[in-house]
Design an enzyme around this catalytic site. Structure first.
Site, PDB file in Angstrom:
ATOM      1  N   GLY A   1       4.586   2.520   1.299  1.00 30.23           N
ATOM      2  CA  GLY A   1       5.834   3.214   0.707  1.00 30.23           C
ATOM      3  C   GLY A   1       6.293   4.458   1.535  1.00 30.23           C
ATOM      4  O   GLY A   1       7.467   4.669   1.799  1.00 30.23           O
ATOM      5  N   ASP A   2       5.257   5.027   2.324  1.00 34.11           N
ATOM      6  CA  ASP A   2       5.678   6.257   3.123  1.00 34.11           C
ATOM      7  C   ASP A   2       6.617   5.884   4.185  1.00 34.11           C
ATOM      8  O   ASP A   2       7.517   6.526   4.579  1.00 34.11           O
ATOM      9  CB  ASP A   2       4.469   6.890   3.440  1.00 34.11           C
ATOM     10  CG  ASP A   2       3.446   7.556   2.445  1.00 34.11           C
ATOM     11  OD1 ASP A   2       3.923   7.671   1.253  1.00 34.11           O
ATOM     12  OD2 ASP A   2       2.310   7.874   2.569  1.00 34.11           O
TER      13      ASP A   2
ATOM     14  N   SER B   1       0.835  -1.007   0.075  1.00 35.44           N
ATOM     15  CA  SER B   1      -0.117   0.068  -0.048  1.00 35.44           C
ATOM     16  C   SER B   1       1.114   1.189   0.212  1.00 35.44           C
ATOM     17  O   SER B   1       2.037   1.157   0.374  1.00 35.44           O
ATOM     18  CB  SER B   1      -0.747   0.024   1.355  1.00 35.44           C
ATOM     19  OG  SER B   1      -0.220   0.229   2.491  1.00 35.44           O
ATOM     20  N   LYS B   2       0.341   2.294  -0.166  1.00 33.81           N
ATOM     21  CA  LYS B   2       0.981   3.597  -0.255  1.00 33.81           C
ATOM     22  C   LYS B   2       1.681   3.900   1.132  1.00 33.81           C
ATOM     23  O   LYS B   2       2.604   4.472   0.991  1.00 33.81           O
ATOM     24  CB  LYS B   2       0.063   4.909  -0.654  1.00 33.81           C
ATOM     25  CG  LYS B   2       0.600   6.027  -0.547  1.00 33.81           C
ATOM     26  CD  LYS B   2      -0.363   7.317  -0.994  1.00 33.81           C
ATOM     27  CE  LYS B   2      -0.178   8.417  -0.285  1.00 33.81           C
ATOM     28  NZ  LYS B   2       0.991   8.976   0.261  1.00 33.81           N
ATOM     29  N   ARG B   3       0.788   3.459   2.321  1.00 30.26           N
ATOM     30  CA  ARG B   3       1.499   3.630   3.641  1.00 30.26           C
ATOM     31  C   ARG B   3       2.931   2.939   3.711  1.00 30.26           C
ATOM     32  O   ARG B   3       3.662   3.258   4.360  1.00 30.26           O
ATOM     33  CB  ARG B   3       0.317   3.013   4.569  1.00 30.26           C
ATOM     34  CG  ARG B   3      -0.731   3.847   4.626  1.00 30.26           C
ATOM     35  CD  ARG B   3      -0.763   4.531   6.296  1.00 30.26           C
ATOM     36  NE  ARG B   3      -1.009   3.521   7.213  1.00 30.26           N
ATOM     37  CZ  ARG B   3      -2.001   2.812   7.397  1.00 30.26           C
ATOM     38  NH1 ARG B   3      -3.210   2.902   6.703  1.00 30.26           N
ATOM     39  NH2 ARG B   3      -2.363   1.963   8.548  1.00 30.26           N
TER      40      ARG B   3
END
Ligand code: GLU
Length: 513
Positions: free
Chosen positions: A263-264, A259-261
């Site tokens: 990645g962050d 998920s994008k999370r």
């Protein structure tokens, strides 16, 4: 003739998993001499995000994933945006209604919600299906005359698919083999709404049929919908395409979808290009803006869920497969049989490694193109030839263009400070004498590699039994500011005699030990 499609919904930036789906479709189409189509599936207007379609086109173009037909280039099966095909779907919904494969349903959202609650209270899950449909408000329970009356009176309705009771539906998947599901487990999905818009399921099947798609290659999250799709083909009397459902891209830890999370949290992009969310204004990083080479992203993604098999001529002792592959090689080697069934874990270090490898393949002039703007930003008007030379020498030390300045700045500006730890370790009080001697050598010996090497390392350091590491590292501290960098003599030759002397003189004056 193989015809495949990439069919994203423009609901935001394209996730890297979606990029991989597009890539596998592309590799397959090219290898088979087939056609690759870009279709935009925007029937769900509530999830439409402005700019997303343009983003998808730009991202795939950047990666070199090219289309033969599509929303941006047209083609003989257009239009390629589902909202532009709106008038076309109603007749197909009607065909299913007439043939008894679908029915009108009038249940209001509140009524459906109440049903859900009622089931929840009994620790059950409500499903609109063959066991419950007669207790709901639809043309099966009310009768067709009443249904027609309500529609004429302007009541809102949806058209639902009518799954036959208790039949086994088989999906033949090219990756997973035969997957069978009983119709009792499936809900009567909505196909069409009274606003004249089809849902994804109807539009997807109608379009795949009309666009003569032969292979549907898409993410595993669509596998649960595949039995419905197979049944829709049957209901229409059309031949279904072949299906291949790709394994998920997983979190680096392997538990769950990337998920994008993630990645962050771990500092890597999950989108190909930087994305500026039009609503929240939030900015999400992209591979392009982070300095990834498109070829590296393609290569890395290709191997996340697929491999080319053992190297040719491999006797089994070394089962490692080839890792670096250009788009042309990928097209040649790609095969659906080598797509894995299990999810592929994202590996940040591997992504960086790929980029490092592809940076090495760039010629010096291309690396210089990437470096010139950085030099300008630092107020340096550098000679192009010199920049290319530096890039040629230094590119092996970098994985991203953004590292160029930090890695190479001393080729352009003299150090203004000296790394304290390096100084403490290397610069003994006698270094002033040795550095003065180096200046003398530079002033007297021919300024070329062998002569300098002999004069400094053999005739001075070795002849006087000095510690080579200490003296050469001190010289490096003087020229670079710290003990990193390429071969010292090459470095001196690149920076030039006068500049080297100036730097060594300054170090003698500045460094106090
Ligand atoms: N519009 C769907 C998506 O966004 C396409 C699924 C399919 O390829 O059938 O993923």
């Amino acid at each position: 003739m193989v015809r495949v499609r990439f069919a994203p919904s423009p609901t935001g930036p394209l996730h890297i998993g979606g990029v991989r789906t597009a890539l596998y479709n592309y590799l397959f189409a090219r290898q088979q001499g087939g056609k690759m189509i870009l279709r935009i599936e925007d029937t769900d207007q509530t999830r439409f995000v402005p700019g997303a379609e343009q983003y998808i086109i730009e991202a795939l173009d950047w990666l070199g994933i090219k289309f033969d037909e599509g929303v941006h280039i047209g083609g003989p099966f257009g239009p390629y945006r589902q909202s532009d095909r709106k008038p076309l779907y109603r007749q197909y919904a009607e065909q299913l209604l007439n043939d008894g494969w679908a029915y009108y349903a009038f249940d209001r959202p509140e009524a459906l919600e109440a049903k859900r609650k009622e089931y929840e209270a009994q620790k059950k899950t409500f499903q609109y299906d063959c066991t419950t449909r007669m207790g709901m408000e639809n043309s099966l329970s009310l009768g067709m005359d009443e249904a027609k009356r309500r529609i004429e009176a302007g009541e809102q309705y949806v058209v639902r698919f009518k799954f036959p009771e208790n039949i086994d539906i088989m999906v033949h998947d090219l990756i997973r083999g035969d997957v069978t599901m009983n119709s009792r487990l499936l809900d009567d999905k909505v196909l069409f709404k009274s606003d004249g818009m089809p849902t994804y399921h109807l539009a997807n099947i109608v379009d795949d049929h009309l666009m003569e798609i032969t292979h549907v290659i898409r993410g595993e999250e669509w596998l649960p919908s595949a039995p419905l799709h197979v049944m829709l083909y049957k209901a229409f009397g059309w031949q279904a395409p072949q299906f291949a459902h790709l394994p998920l891209l997983l979190k680096p830890e392997g538990n769950g979808k990337l998920s994008k999370r993630d990645g962050d949290r771990l500092g890597f992009p999950v989108f190909p290009l930087e994305w500026h969310d039009p609503k929240s204004g939030e900015v999400s990083s992209g591979y392009r803006e982070q300095g990834y080479r498109p070829e590296a992203v393609v290569n890395m993604l290709a191997l996340m869920g697929w491999n080319p098999g053992k190297r040719e001529g491999d006797n089994g002792a070394n089962p490692v497969y080839q890792e670096l592959m250009s788009m042309d090689e990928l097209i040649k080697l790609f095969s659906i049989e080598h797509i894995s069934k299990s999810g592929a874990k994202f590996n940040v270090e591997k992504a960086k490694w790929f980029n490092h490898e592809y940076m090495q393949m760039l010629d010096d002039s291309t690396v210089a193109d990437l470096f010139m703007p950085q030099l300008k930003e630092h107020g340096i008007e550098a000679d192009r030839e010199y920049v290319e030379k530096v890039c040629g020498m230094m590119k092996e030390r970098i994985s991203f263009p953004s590292e160029l300045w930090d890695t190479c700045s001393y080729f352009f500006v003299a150090p203004t400070e000296y790394n304290e730890k390096d100084v403490a370790k290397r610069w003994t009080p006698d270094m002033h004498i040795h550095m003065a001697k180096v200046i003398e050598i530079l002033n007297t010996v021919p300024f070329e590699h062998d002569a300098l090497h002999k004069a400094i390392l053999d005739d001075y350091i070795a002849a006087n039994s000095l510690n080579t590491g200490k003296v050469m590292n001190s010289l490096r501290i003087a020229v670079v500011g710290r003990t990193v960098g390429p071969d010292m003599i090459t470095l001196i030759l690149t920076i030039g005699k006068d500049e080297t002397i100036r730097r060594v003189e300054r170090a003698i004056q500045t460094i106090k030990q």
